[in-house]
Design an enzyme around this catalytic site. Structure first.
Site, PDB file in Angstrom:
ATOM      1  N   SER A   1       0.814  -1.221   0.000  1.00  0.00           N
ATOM      2  CA  SER A   1       0.000   0.000   0.000  1.00  0.00           C
ATOM      3  C   SER A   1       0.850   1.274   0.000  1.00  0.00           C
ATOM      4  O   SER A   1       1.827   1.396   0.747  1.00  0.00           O
ATOM      5  CB  SER A   1      -0.918   0.015   1.227  1.00  0.00           C
TER       6      SER A   1
ATOM      7  N   SER B   1      -0.696   4.126   0.672  1.00  0.00           N
ATOM      8  CA  SER B   1      -1.457   5.058   1.514  1.00  0.00           C
ATOM      9  C   SER B   1      -0.646   5.649   2.660  1.00  0.00           C
ATOM     10  O   SER B   1      -0.751   6.856   2.932  1.00  0.00           O
ATOM     11  CB  SER B   1      -2.710   4.365   2.050  1.00  0.00           C
TER      12      SER B   1
ATOM     13  N   THR C   1      -8.926  -1.092   1.822  1.00  0.00           N
ATOM     14  CA  THR C   1      -8.686  -1.619   0.492  1.00  0.00           C
ATOM     15  C   THR C   1      -9.289  -3.025   0.440  1.00  0.00           C
ATOM     16  O   THR C   1      -9.951  -3.468   1.374  1.00  0.00           O
ATOM     17  CB  THR C   1      -7.181  -1.598   0.163  1.00  0.00           C
TER      18      THR C   1
ATOM     19  N   LYS D   1     -13.990  -3.445   1.383  1.00  0.00           N
ATOM     20  CA  LYS D   1     -14.865  -2.318   1.047  1.00  0.00           C
ATOM     21  C   LYS D   1     -16.343  -2.660   1.153  1.00  0.00           C
ATOM     22  O   LYS D   1     -17.151  -1.816   1.568  1.00  0.00           O
ATOM     23  CB  LYS D   1     -14.542  -1.801  -0.356  1.00  0.00           C
TER      24      LYS D   1
ATOM     25  N   ASN E   1     -14.556   2.784   1.123  1.00  0.00           N
ATOM     26  CA  ASN E   1     -13.107   2.684   1.258  1.00  0.00           C
ATOM     27  C   ASN E   1     -12.586   3.618   2.342  1.00  0.00           C
ATOM     28  O   ASN E   1     -11.383   3.719   2.545  1.00  0.00           O
ATOM     29  CB  ASN E   1     -12.416   3.008  -0.079  1.00  0.00           C
TER      30      ASN E   1
ATOM     31  N   ASP F   1     -13.245   6.626  -3.802  1.00  0.00           N
ATOM     32  CA  ASP F   1     -12.744   6.086  -5.066  1.00  0.00           C
ATOM     33  C   ASP F   1     -13.397   6.783  -6.255  1.00  0.00           C
ATOM     34  O   ASP F   1     -12.742   7.073  -7.259  1.00  0.00           O
ATOM     35  CB  ASP F   1     -13.006   4.581  -5.156  1.00  0.00           C
TER      36      ASP F   1
ATOM     37  N   GLY G   1     -13.557  -5.792 -16.110  1.00  0.00           N
ATOM     38  CA  GLY G   1     -13.556  -6.253 -14.727  1.00  0.00           C
ATOM     39  C   GLY G   1     -14.865  -5.914 -14.045  1.00  0.00           C
ATOM     40  O   GLY G   1     -15.520  -4.932 -14.397  1.00  0.00           O
TER      41      GLY G   1
ATOM     42  N   TYR H   1      -1.108   0.867 -10.810  1.00  0.00           N
ATOM     43  CA  TYR H   1      -0.097   1.915 -10.681  1.00  0.00           C
ATOM     44  C   TYR H   1       1.317   1.357 -10.537  1.00  0.00           C
ATOM     45  O   TYR H   1       2.296   2.100 -10.610  1.00  0.00           O
ATOM     46  CB  TYR H   1      -0.419   2.864  -9.520  1.00  0.00           C
TER      47      TYR H   1
ATOM     48  N   GLY I   1      -3.336   4.441 -12.574  1.00  0.00           N
ATOM     49  CA  GLY I   1      -3.980   4.266 -11.290  1.00  0.00           C
ATOM     50  C   GLY I   1      -3.427   5.141 -10.179  1.00  0.00           C
ATOM     51  O   GLY I   1      -4.120   5.387  -9.192  1.00  0.00           O
TER      52      GLY I   1
END
Length: 284
Positions: free
Chosen positions: A13, A15, A70, A74, A95, A110, A133, A221, A242
């Site tokens: 992550s 974050s 994440t 969620k 999220n 998001d 997806g 990403y 991303g």
């Protein structure tokens, strides 16, 4: 104040780097941000064990302010919350958890992140779109497209039977959704925008077929660029990665958790890009 990101796996992550950079630039010296490994089975216990939370009786400056969530949490978190925002209800996932007055409030940033990522890259409002997806991020993408004025889209999945929750999201959003399988991809990428919510490497096999799309938003990403992104860019199309989504959803999370609007986007972007470069250098 304390905050954290939860999910499984969580070691990758970004974050913590984004949120800590924001706290430093905002002068929030007493704020901390951690990362906790947590799956769906452990979520009720871990969420219930976060004490004290902001606004709770006896809470102090070391109270919990909020959480970033994440996968796979969620959707699982929704029944555990005291209140849920309309965007989170619409997409069927939160999220973000913000603790206020001793209660847990769920939100979804998001959708905000996707909208800002597209706008930042100068992608025109699409008249048509295909989403690859069918998970939680695909649901957020449909919400973002709806907010931009697009009320129909195509969803490409491997197994339509597993796209039921996302189809329900589309119905709540008022989006007419056509669910198809990947063998129909060639006929379904003649659109203004393709949004790939597939995990890293999953869209590689489709790269040469995606090359002709005018714009691709790939939520991956790292590693970057993906083969699909490189193919679209080489053909002259617009590519959105991303990281832009991750950055802007985190910006909104910081706003919600701190109650401040002066969130340092540039500092957060620099911290995230530096960490991605460090990882790429380490593995390259």
């Amino acid at each position: 104040m304390r905050a954290a990101v939860m999910g499984s796996p969580i070691g990758h992550s970004l974050s913590p780097f984004l949120h800590r950079a924001a706290y430093q630039a905002m002068g929030l010296d007493g704020w901390s941000y951690e990362a906790f490994e947590c799956d769906e089975a452990r979520l009720p216990e871990m969420l219930g064990g976060l004490r004290p939370v902001r606004g709770e009786a006896g809470a102090n400056e070391d109270a919990w302010a909020g959480l970033s969530l994440t996968m796979p949490l969620k959707r699982a978190v929704l029944p555990l919350l005291d209140t849920v925002s309309e965007p989170a209800v619409e997409v069927g996932g939160a999220n973000t958890v913000v603790f206020l007055e001793g209660a847990a409030h769920g939100d979804n940033t998001d959708v905000y992140g996707i909208e800002w990522a597209l706008a930042e890259a100068g992608v025109p409002v699409p008249a048509s779109a295909t989403v690859l997806g069918g998970g939680a991020t695909a649901a957020s993408a449909l919400a973002a497209l709806r907010n931009l004025g697009l009320f129909s889209a195509t969803l490409l999945v491997r197994d339509p039977a597993r796209a039921g929750e996302t189809a329900e999201v589309a119905e709540r959003l008022g989006v007419a959704l056509s669910v198809r399988t990947f063998d129909k991809l060639d006929a379904l990428v003649e659109v203004d925008l393709v949004v790939s919510t597939l995990p890293a490497g999953a869209a590689d096999a489709f790269a040469h077929r995606l090359a002709r799309v005018p714009a691709l938003f790939d939520v991956v990403y790292s590693p970057w660029p993906t083969r699909a992104a490189a193919a679209v860019e080489a053909a002259g199309g617009t590519v959105v990665g991303g990281f832009a989504m991750l950055l802007h959803q985190a910006v909104r999370q910081v706003e919600l958790m701190t109650g401040r609007a002066d969130v340092p986007v540039a500092a957060m972007r620099a911290a995230g890009e530096a960490e991605l470069l460090r990882r790429a250098t380490r593995t390259g």
